[in-house]
Scaffold this active site. Structure first.
Site, mmCIF file in Angstrom:
data_model
loop_
_atom_site.group_PDB
_atom_site.id
_atom_site.type_symbol
_atom_site.label_atom_id
_atom_site.label_comp_id
_atom_site.label_asym_id
_atom_site.label_seq_id
_atom_site.Cartn_x
_atom_site.Cartn_y
_atom_site.Cartn_z
ATOM 1 N N HIS A 1 93.293 60.120 31.064
ATOM 2 C CA HIS A 1 94.097 59.386 30.452
ATOM 3 C C HIS A 1 95.368 60.156 29.832
ATOM 4 O O HIS A 1 96.234 59.394 29.363
ATOM 5 C CB HIS A 1 93.498 58.496 29.242
ATOM 6 C CG HIS A 1 92.245 57.510 29.942
ATOM 7 N ND1 HIS A 1 92.379 56.731 30.768
ATOM 8 C CD2 HIS A 1 90.737 57.610 29.407
ATOM 9 C CE1 HIS A 1 91.518 56.068 30.947
ATOM 10 N NE2 HIS A 1 90.595 56.595 30.223
ATOM 11 N N ASP B 1 86.539 57.060 37.902
ATOM 12 C CA ASP B 1 86.239 56.543 36.657
ATOM 13 C C ASP B 1 86.402 55.165 36.169
ATOM 14 O O ASP B 1 87.191 54.470 37.042
ATOM 15 C CB ASP B 1 86.961 57.170 35.434
ATOM 16 C CG ASP B 1 86.586 57.270 34.102
ATOM 17 O OD1 ASP B 1 86.014 58.177 33.495
ATOM 18 O OD2 ASP B 1 86.833 56.260 33.314
ATOM 19 N N ASP C 1 81.273 56.409 34.426
ATOM 20 C CA ASP C 1 81.027 55.335 33.701
ATOM 21 C C ASP C 1 81.180 53.774 34.283
ATOM 22 O O ASP C 1 80.957 53.020 33.948
ATOM 23 C CB ASP C 1 82.041 55.184 32.482
ATOM 24 C CG ASP C 1 83.269 55.797 32.740
ATOM 25 O OD1 ASP C 1 83.765 55.994 33.960
ATOM 26 O OD2 ASP C 1 84.285 56.155 31.834
HETATM 27 ZN ZN ZN Z 1 86.224 56.309 31.560
#
Ligand code: ZN
Length: 372
Positions: free
Chosen positions: A139, A176, A264
């Site tokens: 991110h 992810d 995740d």
């Molecule tokens: Zn994540």
């Protein structure tokens, strides 16, 4: 050759402080454990030991990336700001990107771990490599940390691979559950890196990752977002891998494949709403390993990102590393059978078809008549 595994005890010492889920505690938020904390990743390590697999991996020690290396992606004033926070009070380096005491040096080491994995694979010291590090990176944008990510480990490692080994084409896949906004931004106008993010639509960040964000300038067509509806499980992911990701890899013919491996999308994750099982992670790993065999002499590196279920991330990650190494332990997924019925449903199919429609303007593989 063995599978390389990069880790350092320091990664478990990066301190996000107390928190309540992803917020700082205080007011009516009773102090709890911050959701991105050492235990999940330490438990990956522990299961690798307990299963016996760790003994069969090539353990690699990372070194800190230099400040100059970090600045191939990040702005100098941001890097300085992280160091200042780390040296003094700690704090947020952007949007939910907590820097604790000493986190600067650990973040440099986390980036260095991804670079170490690249070196080991490029120099044929290992058959492939997994970097288990904190803080994560995907991110993080050039001027700010976002979503627990301080420096964008995989983006820096990709540029490092290009510079050191003269690679013309690098492929990054980010599985992810959250959109890889940082990596997208860094390579958005770049045609030497093809970036694919497969994620839960509009989970986090909450207004990025749309299928029609395809890159711009020279990079037009080299950014592929695959936003899938909440609830997608193994069947939907495998369909997306087979019908979108595999054809693009074969078309692009990268010289190195990098994976942002956030576990995740796993079915118990507190920050995701997908239904992937450990078996499913094994299946998508197998697809990527086969593609690496086909197009780039098996050169593939996995860089750990998110994944917040203490119970389940270790089993998902073990399955991935079993596939990478070709060594299968006697560990079975104790949660097998917990998943909702897993079929590719019409909403997931439509999401996949929409991506193919958009990307068919850029990738000839989607225009060839089917051989089936
Ligand atoms: Zn994540």
């Amino acid at each position: 050759m063995k599978t390389g595994y990069v880790f350092d005890e320091s990664f478990f010492w990066h301190d996000n402080g107390t928190g309540t889920l992803y917020l700082p505690s205080g007011g009516y938020l009773e102090p709890d454990v911050f959701v991105e904390h050492p235990a999940t990743k330490r438990r990956v390590n522990n299961l690798l030991y307990k299963s016996g697999l760790m003994d069969q991996l090539q353990i690699l020690k990372p070194e800190r990336a230099t400040k100059e290396r970090i600045e191939t992606v990040h702005k100098q004033n941001y890097v300085d700001y992280v160091k200042q926070l780390s040296d003094t009070t700690g704090g947020d380096a952007g949007d939910h990107a907590i820097v604790g005491k000493g986190s600067y040096e650990i973040a440099l080491l986390s980036t260095g771990a991804a670079m170490k994995a690249v070196d080991a694979v490029m120099n044929n010291e290992v058959k492939n490599a997994y970097s288990l590090s904190r803080p994560p990176g995907h991110h993080a944008e050039p001027e700010m940390g976002i979503g627990f990510c301080i420096f964008n480990n995989i983006a820096i490692a990709a540029k490092y691979a290009q510079e050191k080994y003269g690679l013309k084409r690098v492929f990054i896949l980010d599985w992810d559950v959250h959109h890889g906004n940082g990596t997208e931004k860094i390579f958005y106008e770049d045609d030497t890196v093809t970036f694919v993010s497969i994620h839960q639509h509009l989970s986090f960040p909450n207004n990025t990752g749309y299928a029609d964000h395809v890159g711009s300038g020279k990079g037009e067509g080299y950014n592929i977002n695959i936003p899938l509806p909440a609830g997608t499980g193994d069947a939907g992911y495998i369909a997306a891998f087979e019908s979108i990701i595999a054809p693009i890899v074969r078309d692009f013919k990268p010289e190195l494949i990098l994976i942002s491996a956030g576990q995740d999308p796993g079915m118990f994750d507190p920050l995701g709403r997908m239904n992937m099982t450990a078996k499913g992670f094994g299946e998508i790993t197998k697809i990527m390993l086969q593609l690496a065999d086909e197009v780039c002499d098996s050169r593939i590196v996995f860089v750990h990102e998110g994944g917040y279920s203490n119970a389940y991330v270790p089993f998902c990650t073990l399955r991935i590393i079993e596939e990478m190494s070709g060594i299968y332990t006697d560990v079975e997924d104790p949660f097998t059978g917990s998943q909702a019925p897993d079929v590719l449903n019409i909403v997931q199919k439509e999401a996949i078809d929409q991506v193919i429609k958009i990307q068919s303007k850029h990738w000839s593989c989607f225009n060839e008549p089917s051989l089936k």
